[in-house]
Design an enzyme around this catalytic site. Structure first.
Site, PDB file in Angstrom:
ATOM      1  N   CYS A  80       0.492   4.852  -0.897  1.00 32.39           N
ATOM      2  CA  CYS A  80      -0.508   5.036   0.158  1.00 32.39           C
ATOM      3  C   CYS A  80       0.158   4.976   1.542  1.00 32.39           C
ATOM      4  CB  CYS A  80      -1.616   4.002  -0.026  1.00 32.39           C
ATOM      5  SG  CYS A  80      -3.145   4.469   0.795  1.00 32.39           S
ATOM      6  N   HIS A 172      -2.788   4.690  -5.813  1.00 30.77           N
ATOM      7  CA  HIS A 172      -2.375   3.303  -6.078  1.00 30.77           C
ATOM      8  C   HIS A 172      -2.108   3.116  -7.577  1.00 30.77           C
ATOM      9  CE1 HIS A 172      -3.278   1.498  -2.118  1.00 30.77           C
ATOM     10  NE2 HIS A 172      -4.132   2.504  -2.033  1.00 30.77           N
ATOM     11  N   GLU A 174      -0.879   0.603  -8.881  1.00 31.31           N
ATOM     12  CA  GLU A 174      -0.974  -0.823  -9.228  1.00 31.31           C
ATOM     13  C   GLU A 174      -2.371  -1.240  -9.663  1.00 31.31           C
ATOM     14  OE1 GLU A 174      -0.666   0.514  -6.307  1.00 31.31           O
ATOM     15  OE2 GLU A 174      -1.442  -0.691  -4.649  1.00 31.31           O
TER      16      GLU A 174
END
Ligand code: XMP
Length: 607
Positions: A80, A172, A174
């Site tokens: 990002c 993202h 994660e």
């Protein structure tokens, strides 16, 4: 054993800790670093990940990070904001626009080691205002997203330069909504950075056990066992490492615990086979004496903190524990600036920073075996050590305990003039949604623009769905000054008269709060939502409603990541009905309300 390590630069995005946790899932040690850290701090890493950020790369808001990292000969991957920064640094363009939220399909342009083992198209998760619209000469687009059929592709969702070993994902990986994010992170850490996957929980336990034994030698350790997750896991680990007789545990009941809490802690430690080493002191009377006559929230907090120090020092000396090494359940987020909450640091004043402990730290007499772990890893470790599931997955509970959930009053209306002046505006905001509303004659602590506020709550009444309640409470804070909490009345009728009553911290009031809290906790468990809700304080406020009992009870279920921000959690209506039936039936209760406030403007606790 030396582990290969990845640095995660925390730009203040919500997920930096999640990134580090996911890297560890690939069995590679990950550490959080700050943007302004000097280059030397990055010397031992085999790769760097740049996190997301609330800052806007398009406006040059780059937190003044150390761009020297780009001269290091290690792979760098950005997510990002990190992705946009990498694009910019190497001659690309970032604009403010082309935002995407939520799920998107990533289409890969070609096979690439970062996406090894994955499909040509992958579900990813987006949350951005800024976008990369061009990359520099050394870079290529590795993937793009398409928002719906026939739509223009959204370019540069994944970019890279194999020559420079610099990569960026607009999405993202994660978060769990990126279905194969774990694999992408593992591909970076293991494949691109060439880390060896040596970090395992078993390996960690062996290593820490060896370290504890080496540090403690012929000595012994003592540890404050609050009953919370971290100190409980630390206690079990010390016991494993040291064997019988070399660990002393101390549990202090400050009288501000949940119902049967201390008894449960005593029993749990007996079941762990640590009963002989476990000291328990019931200091309720000492704490209540120190709190007598204290009304003001900060004064109460200070009294609780100071009393804890006094009781702790007395006990430590009485038990001859001052010669022991001090064991602490400090975890990784506690040790870094951005971890935990600022408040969490102050919280430690109770346990980790009392003078006697400061002396011990200065003398190198402190052992902290969990200092490299995240909460989720501490829980995993607790599981391996055989600690019961319920104990590992408990809600966080504040150091001052129910002391910050039992409001006190001198019986006077708080700021009567202000209360009167905001009443018409509050009513108007509510009536737009077909509700009634009244500001309450007491105040509670909140947070606005990072500052403490001490303001009135507003109580809404009427039939409304969750969305409406969210809307009306969000709106009332925007349109009316002097409010920091919005409540929804759970009783059948709109109260007519509220009267603040003089009330302090008494055993009777604490017992009543314990009972209410117990009913709420049991309710969450009965409905199978205890673990979906992050935390759920139950609060008593000394306000008499329509001449009924002395206390208004408030239930505050919230969702949160790390307690810095929070949103109100929706509870099932059948549970609300049960709480209404059971709590309103308790002698001394005059009303029941549901706290709808996000943080900010409210805090999670009322004081
Ligand atoms: P607030 O009320 O500041 O709380 O939104 C954030 C988180 O911190 C916990 N909390 C405390 N924990 N000692 C603690 O150990 C304290 O003094 C304290 N005050 C708040 C609170 O329960 C929430 O999870």
């Amino acid at each position: 054993m030396q582990h290969d390590k990845i640095a995660v630069i925390d730009f203040g995005g919500q997920y930096a800790h999640l990134i580090a946790t996911k890297v560890r899932r690939a069995r590679v040690l990950a550490e959080i670093r700050q943007p302004e850290d000097p280059l030397e701090a990055f010397a031992d890493y085999k790769g760097i990940i740049l996190s997301g950020s609330p800052s806007m790369a398009s406006f040059g808001e780059d937190s003044g990070y150390n761009k020297g990292i780009y001269d290091l000969d290690v792979p760098i991957l950005g997510f990002c904001f990190g992705h946009q920064e990498i694009a910019k640094h190497y001659g690309g363009t970032v604009i403010n626009g082309k935002q995407e939220w939520g799920h998107a399909d990533l289409h890969l342009n070609r096979e690439h080691p970062l996406f090894a083992g994955l499909g040509e198209s992958e579900q990813v998760w987006m949350s951005h205002f800024d976008s990369v619209t061009a990359v520099g000469p050394d870079f290529e687009e590795l993937g793009y997203t398409v928002l719906g059929e026939g739509a223009e592709p959204h370019r540069f969702a994944a970019i890279g330069s194999d020559e420079l070993r610099r990569y960026g994902f607009q999405f993202h990986p994660e978060v769990d909504d990126t279905l194969h994010g774990d694999e992408m992170i593992a591909n970076f850490a293991l494949g691109i950075c060439g880390c060896h996957p040596t970090w395992t929980m078993d390996g960690f336990v062996q290593q820490e056990v060896a370290k504890i034994r080496a540090q403690v030698g012929d000595g012994a350790v003592f540890l404050l066992a609050s009953g919370g997750v971290d100190s409980t896991v630390a206690a079990k680990l010390f016991a494993e490492a040291l064997g019988p007789g070399k660990l002393k545990l101390l549990h202090v009941d400050n009288g501000l615990m949940r119902k049967d809490e201390s008894a449960g802690v005593v029993q749990a430690f007996a079941e762990f086979g640590l009963g002989d080493d476990f000291h328990f002191i019931d200091a309720t009377d000492t704490f209540l004496a120190a709190l007598e006559g204290k009304i003001e929230p900060e004064e109460k907090r200070r009294a609780i903190g100071d009393t804890f120090i006094a009781v702790f020092e007395d006990e430590a000396r009485r038990l001859g524990l001052t010669e022991h090494l001090l064991g602490q359940g400090t975890i990784y987020p506690d040790t870094i600036e951005t971890g935990g909450t600022k408040r969490a640091d102050t919280i430690k004043t109770h346990h980790n920073r009392v003078p006697i402990i400061e002396e011990m730290i200065a003398a190198g007499k402190v052992v902290e075996p969990l200092a490299d772990l995240y909460k989720v890893e501490v829980r995993e470790l607790g599981d391996r050590l055989g600690i019961p599931h319920d104990m590992i997955w408990r809600h966080p509970f504040p150091g001052p305990g129910l002391g910050v959930r039992l409001l006190c009053s001198n019986g006077e209306v708080a700021d009567a003039e202000q209360l009167e002046s905001i009443t018409p505006a509050v009513r108007e905001a509510a009536s737009e949604h077909g509700l009634q509303a009244v500001p309450l004659p007491i105040k509670s602590v909140g947070v606005k623009a990072d500052l403490r506020s001490y303001e009135h709550p507003v109580l809404f009444h009427g039939k409304a769905d969750w969305e409406t309640l969210q809307k009306v409470s969000g709106r009332v804070f925007k349109t009316v000054d002097g409010l920091n909490r919005a409540l929804w009345n759970l009783a059948d009728t709109m109260p007519r008269a509220f009267r603040p009553l003089a009330a302090g911290m008494t055993r009777e009031r604490l017992d009543l709060l314990r009972e209410c809290d117990h009913l709420v906790m049991e309710g969450l468990r009965r409905h199978g939502i205890y673990q979906d809700v992050w935390q759920c304080p139950t609060v008593l406020v000394p306000v008499e409603i329509d001449g009924a009992g002395r206390e208004l009870c408030i239930v505050r279920p919230i969702f949160s990541e790390r307690a810095m921000t929070a949103t109100a959690a929706e509870l099932p209506r059948p549970l609300l009905l049960e709480l209404k039936r059971d709590i309103l039936a308790l002698p001394g209760i005059s009303g029941l309300a549901y706290d709808l406030t996000s943080k900010p403007p409210g805090t999670i606790e009322w004081e």
